[in-house]
Structure formats: C-alpha cells, structure tokens
Design an enzyme around this catalytic site. Sequence first.
Site, mmCIF file in Angstrom:
data_model
loop_
_atom_site.group_PDB
_atom_site.id
_atom_site.type_symbol
_atom_site.label_atom_id
_atom_site.label_comp_id
_atom_site.label_asym_id
_atom_site.label_seq_id
_atom_site.Cartn_x
_atom_site.Cartn_y
_atom_site.Cartn_z
ATOM 1 N N GLY A 143 -75.554 -40.446 -11.400
ATOM 2 C CA GLY A 143 -74.422 -41.322 -11.095
ATOM 3 C C GLY A 143 -74.686 -42.791 -11.379
ATOM 4 O O GLY A 143 -73.885 -43.657 -11.045
ATOM 5 N N GLY A 165 -73.263 -51.035 -6.338
ATOM 6 C CA GLY A 165 -73.260 -50.269 -5.090
ATOM 7 C C GLY A 165 -72.122 -50.709 -4.206
ATOM 8 O O GLY A 165 -71.681 -51.856 -4.265
ATOM 9 N N THR A 200 -65.104 -47.383 -5.038
ATOM 10 C CA THR A 200 -66.431 -47.651 -4.496
ATOM 11 C C THR A 200 -66.476 -48.988 -3.759
ATOM 12 O O THR A 200 -66.812 -49.051 -2.571
ATOM 13 C CB THR A 200 -67.470 -47.667 -5.642
ATOM 14 O OG1 THR A 200 -67.347 -46.440 -6.359
ATOM 15 C CG2 THR A 200 -68.877 -47.793 -5.102
ATOM 16 N N VAL A 201 -66.125 -50.065 -4.461
ATOM 17 C CA VAL A 201 -66.245 -51.401 -3.865
ATOM 18 C C VAL A 201 -65.164 -51.628 -2.810
ATOM 19 O O VAL A 201 -65.427 -52.232 -1.761
ATOM 20 C CB VAL A 201 -66.196 -52.489 -4.954
ATOM 21 C CG1 VAL A 201 -66.305 -53.875 -4.341
ATOM 22 C CG2 VAL A 201 -67.318 -52.274 -5.968
ATOM 23 N N ARG A 218 -53.924 -46.338 -5.518
ATOM 24 C CA ARG A 218 -53.154 -45.232 -6.063
ATOM 25 C C ARG A 218 -53.386 -43.957 -5.263
ATOM 26 O O ARG A 218 -52.479 -43.206 -4.995
ATOM 27 C CB ARG A 218 -53.518 -44.989 -7.532
ATOM 28 C CG ARG A 218 -52.577 -45.692 -8.497
ATOM 29 C CD ARG A 218 -53.006 -45.446 -9.910
ATOM 30 N NE ARG A 218 -54.440 -45.722 -10.063
ATOM 31 C CZ ARG A 218 -55.093 -45.747 -11.226
ATOM 32 N NH1 ARG A 218 -54.457 -45.483 -12.336
ATOM 33 N NH2 ARG A 218 -56.377 -46.026 -11.287
ATOM 34 N N LYS A 223 -70.770 -60.582 -17.737
ATOM 35 C CA LYS A 223 -71.419 -61.344 -16.658
ATOM 36 C C LYS A 223 -72.086 -62.601 -17.197
ATOM 37 O O LYS A 223 -72.025 -63.666 -16.586
ATOM 38 C CB LYS A 223 -72.441 -60.457 -15.953
ATOM 39 C CG LYS A 223 -71.811 -59.232 -15.271
ATOM 40 C CD LYS A 223 -72.881 -58.230 -14.876
ATOM 41 C CE LYS A 223 -72.289 -56.972 -14.247
ATOM 42 N NZ LYS A 223 -73.277 -55.870 -14.199
ATOM 43 N N CYS A 271 -56.704 -54.529 -2.665
ATOM 44 C CA CYS A 271 -56.086 -53.751 -3.745
ATOM 45 C C CYS A 271 -57.164 -52.926 -4.424
ATOM 46 O O CYS A 271 -58.027 -53.472 -5.112
ATOM 47 C CB CYS A 271 -55.453 -54.677 -4.774
ATOM 48 S SG CYS A 271 -54.158 -55.696 -4.087
ATOM 49 N N ALA A 313 -67.341 -67.216 9.963
ATOM 50 C CA ALA A 313 -66.172 -67.824 9.325
ATOM 51 C C ALA A 313 -65.460 -68.820 10.237
ATOM 52 O O ALA A 313 -64.736 -69.677 9.767
ATOM 53 C CB ALA A 313 -65.184 -66.737 8.898
ATOM 54 N N ILE A 359 -76.023 -60.187 -5.246
ATOM 55 C CA ILE A 359 -76.848 -61.397 -5.344
ATOM 56 C C ILE A 359 -75.932 -62.617 -5.417
ATOM 57 O O ILE A 359 -75.068 -62.669 -6.289
ATOM 58 C CB ILE A 359 -77.742 -61.362 -6.598
ATOM 59 C CG1 ILE A 359 -78.498 -60.023 -6.689
ATOM 60 C CG2 ILE A 359 -78.693 -62.541 -6.619
ATOM 61 C CD1 ILE A 359 -79.221 -59.828 -8.020
#
Lengths: 433, 433
Positions: B184, B299, B13-14, B45, B202, B9, B33, B134
Amino acid sequence: MKDVSVGICGLGTVGGGTFNVLTRNAKIIAGRAGCNIRIGRVASRTPREDIDMGGIPFSTDIFDVINDPDIDVVVELIGGYEAARELVLAAIKNGKHVVTANKALIAVHGNEIFEAAEKANVIVAYEAGVAGGIPVIKSVREGMAANRIDWIAGIINGTGNYILTEMRAGREFAEVLKEAQDLGYAEADPTFDVEGIDAAHKLTILASAGFGVPLQFERAYTEGISQITPYDIAHAELLGYRIKHLGIARRREDGIELRVHPTLVPRSHLIAQVDGVLNAVLVDGDAVGQTMYYGPGAGDEATASAVIADIVDVARTVSSGSSQRVPYLGFDPSALEDLGVLPMEDIQSAYYLRITAMDHPGVLAKVASILSEHGINIESIMQKESELKDGRIPVIILTHTVQERQVNRAIEELEALTDIDGQVVRIRAENFN
Amino acid sequence: MKDVSVGICGLGTVGGGTFNVLTRNAKIIAGRAGCNIRIGRVASRTPREDIDMGGIPFSTDIFDVINDPDIDVVVELIGGYEAARELVLAAIKNGKHVVTANKALIAVHGNEIFEAAEKANVIVAYEAGVAGGIPVIKSVREGMAANRIDWIAGIINGTGNYILTEMRAGREFAEVLKEAQDLGYAEADPTFDVEGIDAAHKLTILASAGFGVPLQFERAYTEGISQITPYDIAHAELLGYRIKHLGIARRREDGIELRVHPTLVPRSHLIAQVDGVLNAVLVDGDAVGQTMYYGPGAGDEATASAVIADIVDVARTVSSGSSQRVPYLGFDPSALEDLGVLPMEDIQSAYYLRITAMDHPGVLAKVASILSEHGINIESIMQKESELKDGRIPVIILTHTVQERQVNRAIEELEALTDIDGQVVRIRAENFN
C-alpha cells in the site's frame, strides 16, 4: 506600511550577527515581513570597531534603547540572568515588544516575563534561545499544534556533542575539552556546557512549549559528560548504540520527566548520526509520529537567523494590527496544566551498566540474581576473558526498560558485594519506541 | 472567544485522519488555538462507516460545505486538479478561509488561487501539501525569514525513497515496486511517484516559498528512478555515495534550478541516512547555513497534523482580527521576483558515469581525452578486471562539478565511439558544499 524599528541591546557574537544580517538582507527581509525592518538604535557596553554602524544611534547604556520612543522591538542579546530580567521587564513596561536569545532568562524568569507581557499586551519571542538557528520553537508551538506531544529528545548543546563525537576516536574527555576550548567551541569555564546546565535551560523551554506546562527549570535533572570514557563509548558502539548528551522531556499522566544526561541511542537512529557542534531535536506527537529538526545550534549568523525570524513574526503580527498571535508556551495561559516535574527515581529507561567484577567463581550468577530480584531484565551482556587485568574483569550489561529506582537499589547491592570493585558505571539508554 | 467552524471536504485517508485528530485532541487544540475548533460539516462522495460522526451534518455534495454560512474554514481534501480548483475558488468567493493538502492544486493553480484569496482577504494555507507532517512550509516561510535561501534539497516522495532503500539489498526496481504496491506504499499506477511528478509538485511549492518567485511547475524537470539498477547503487556506495531521489531547487542570479532526479549524496551526510518511506528537506540559508526537517511525508494522521496546524494558524490569526499574516509564498506579492526556471543544460552538478567499454587497448585514454576536451575533471575512476564479460567491462567515473551541457556533449561523443557499447549511464551527484 509603517517601518518597524528595532533596538539591539548587546553587540557580542549574536548582536553583531543580527546587525550584519539585518543590514545585508534588508530587502529580502522587507519582502517577507511586508514592511521595512530598520535598526533604530544599538546599545552595548563596548562599541565594535569592526562593524560599520552607518550613522545608527549608539549608546553604551542599554536602557537608552528601551527609553527611545522610536523603538518598537527591543532585542535582548546581553545574556545572563538579572540584568537581562530587569531590561526585559522595563522594556515590557514601556510597551515594547521583546525578542531574546537568552535561554537562561526564559527558563528561570519566563513565567514572570510572560505574565508581564500578557498584561502589557506586547509580544515576547525567544526562538533563538533554543537550538540556535533551528526553528524548533515555531515547529513545536505551531507546526505540532494538532498533537498531544508525548516526548521531546534533543542534542541541544554543541560543545558537548563535539566532545562526544571526538571521543569516538578513543580520545579522553579532558584532552578533547582542551581542544574544544582552543577552537573556541568551549568556554574557559565549561561547566554550563559539559555539566548540562545550558541544555537544561533549553529543555525546560522546549518541554513547556510542547506540553503546555509552566517553566520549571529548578526541577530539571542534569548530569554531565565529564565521567564518560572512551571505553564506554566503544562498548556502547559494540552493542549497537552511540552515547549522546541528550535532553529528554516526557509527558506522563502524573507529571513530566525533565532530564539531561549521557544517553545511549541506537546507532541506526537518525539522531545518532548528528555529529560535531550540530544540534537536533526529535519531537514525538500522537498524530504525526516522530519529526526531527536539525542544524547549527550556535554561531553569530545562525543564531541571528532565529532572532530575525522572531522580529519578522512580530512585524507581521503588529503590522496586521493584532497582538501576540501564538501563546508564549504554545497554549493559551488559561489552558496551561499544573503538571509537576517527576523525581528521577520515577523515570523509566533502559540502562547500560559497567561492573568491575573480581575474577571469582559465581560472580556473574550473583550479579544476575541481584538484577533479577529488582525486576531488571537483561537485554545483552558482554564479558571478555582477554580484558582480565589485576584479577578484575569488566562486565557490560544492557537492561530492558525499568524504573530508575529499581536500578539504583540494585546498584547499591552490587556495590556492596565483595566480588565487585569500586562503583558501577550507569548510563541511561533510549530506543525511541 | 468565538469558536472556529471547520468544514471538511473529502473523507479519504487524510480527511478521516483530520476528523479523528480534531475530535480526539479537541481540548489540546483549543488550548493552543485560544478558541474551540469545531467540525461544522463534512462532505464526501461516499460516507465512512468506520467513523462516528456524532451528529455532525454530512453531505455527499462538497459544495454544501462552501455554501454553509456556519463554516469559517473550508478544508479541501478531495485531491486532483480541476474539481479542487473549482471548489477552492468558490470557497474563496464565499469569503471562506481555505486549508488544503493538495500539492498538485497549489503547484499548478496556486498563482491564480493566491491572487483570488488576496482580493477576497481570506487565508489559503497548504502546509500539508509538502512533506506531509513535517512543518517545512512554516520553517521556510517563517523560520528562515532572515535568510537569502540559496538552495533546497529534499527526499519528498516516500514511495520512491522506500524503493531505493530496499534496492540497496541488491533487489531490482520492478520487484520492490511490486512489493510497495502490495504494502500500500505505491499506487496501482505508480507514475506520479516513481517518475518524480509528485515530488516536482512539492519542490515547485518549496522553491517559490523559499526564493520568492511565482509557481512554475510546468518548467520543472523530472527524471524517475525506474532506470536505477542495484549495480549502480552498489557502485555509488563503493564511491562513498548513496543514491536518493531528490528534488533540488537552487537560486541563481540568472534564474532557478528546479529539478527532480536520482542523485548521489555523500553517505556521511545526514540526508543519506533518511530511509524507507520517510521524508527530509534540507534548506540552505546564507545566515543559518544548513538546516534539515525530517519526518513522515504521508499517512492519515501525519498529514492531518499539518492540516490542523494550518487550521490553528487560521484560528489564531482570525481570532486576533487580522488577515493572512504570512504571505502565501513567504514574500509580499509585490516583492516576488520575476525569475524563471533555468533549462537543465545550464545546471551545474557532479556526475556519476557508467560506461560499458569494449576490452580494447587505449579505450580508457580515449574516454579520458573526450572528458578533458569538454572541461570535465575526474574525481574517481573504477574499473575491475574481474567484471570483464563478453569482451565488455564497466568503467565507473565520478566527475567534479561541471555544467550539464558539457557532460551531455561528452556523452554524445563517448556513445559514438566504437569502443563503447550502448548508452552511458549518467546520474547526477551533489556534495552540498
């Protein structure tokens, strides 16, 4: 939820630390594990008067632990190769899960042990074997699971790092080694540490867990730090580099590089700042880029921290009714690749060369021409007239990245020159690009 | 073994990074896995023309993902508070496991979300929410499981760290911020980053996972970096310190300290060397001591690395037939402690104070006497005659550790002196002892 009963084999530094932390932090650990983790039995050749065993059964025969039906998890902290191998295989046969801090055991006998555990459907965990209290096996096997890991580079022997750190003040290797022995950082026989064997054990495990290849310790290259001089350390610093004893593993199409040797690293890189007995492991993955894991690589409670993290992992997995959740080497055994370790001549690196030149006209031109003939490009060169002594002058060269084979051939030719005195000092350099 | 089907969803970027890494490294990830991880549906969207979807079902309504019976794991990458909360709670209700990179969501609505997941017996994973690529949540919840974690300190906002790093060259905050926006690294509205709100999200999560306390974002203290000047940075350096925007959480008997503010850290400490957009988290445990986790905190593919590590964790757990193996906050919900966040006046810290003194006789004595009356001891003091300007001279003081309440009162009294001009600059300092 049912208690998990742990049997500790070996009550030395790490065994004592494990006993103490499990006892002191029992409530915190139970909160995290979702069940009580109880020490069911302890075995050690020699009892420890300084630890209050509080009525926990004690044996001088470690095999009592693996034969005790009350024990769910056998914690192997006796060290060494053969006795530990026998103990662990017997524990597996008896259906016990195993947690070990024994890097030598896993690096040398890991393939056999994991196969036995797979058949017996028990867990074998070895976080404490690599970089002490730093959870780097977990980070590589689980945290980096999305990545094609391209290389791993680590300061994974505290003794060696302590010695190199102290030598930056201009002190000789032998003097600092003696001090490290007096402080208890180095063993009476320091071979395992200073010659890179201990680091190679750890690197072998890291490489296999990172790349998904079988353990191949016998093919690891090791070069120690006993030949490093304060002079080379100082000149590396002048070039903007620091000398560290690194374990480096690199995954290539045709095989893996697996090598422990003194290495120049850029002083501006974080890993150059890791000093003293501390450890750090750099991991480069194609998605995440570079990550680094830093902390104490040895010590009673620091190593116990990793041992107990593994016990909690076993408890969390067992109490949820499943078996080994994370494959031994991070990859499903069927997904392991049959990639071999490359010979050192095939590796690529930059090189620091120190040549003792006779003060003859044209010697620099001869050196440069030999390097050039072997495709070796020079990044920096240093020669100071003030260092001329007995008709000899040191020439320091930093090369661009080149295949080690080329450098070896160039060195042979250089050493054959009558203009060059003695052997060429060669230390590999990494820029982590 | 059965495939695990993932629904993504959000394709920003991610989301794009997650799609690309899952596709590119499909074989490696399946090897780790123990089953194939397949993208079953993507919703966003706005479609992305630059990504080849290869026939994977695409929706513009994110709720299509949670209603698709084929999907096992819903990956929430839409960000924000309310829409994400609705989506995640609905996914849980539909029996889907959830992986999210949304720190705001977890910090603010985490208690509610974890409770719902517990009831529905599904996993909610949030590694990507803290420090990007990380694996620090894994390290804290699993790798540190043996420890009473005493404190956590982190550089957990890359934008702020980039700005402070560039300011060391003498540049002003506003100038570097503008550059960061052009590059950016910073948003058009930089409030979340430079005022510490993002870092507080965080830190709230890290503290709860480390200490075993409920999430309490609303009680976190935040102080931004917009008031930091190159002058203070330079003087901190002269004192042997570097100014970093740290999130600090400390566990005490009477509560937890939870605070984000500019902080002087010793230049010799590894965390002082973490520059640019990179992140690092220091964790101090009673058994292991200090460990540090370093890498890219943002990133596309770096964050995707953490998202996918969580997906692999879910796949490994689900395919072994068990439910959430690791409790949401590292501790079993029944083991969470009802410890509150302490008011800032109760914290203990060392302090850097910059006082603009009038060039009157006896002013230093008055300052020293006020500090002394409030139990504040001076570690270093600097005043340079050459900096006298318009009858005013800066006095820089570094104190020993003291309670913040004492410092606040002393500052009030100092600012009331006619010998002092304007406000006293106060920046907290940590020695990590």
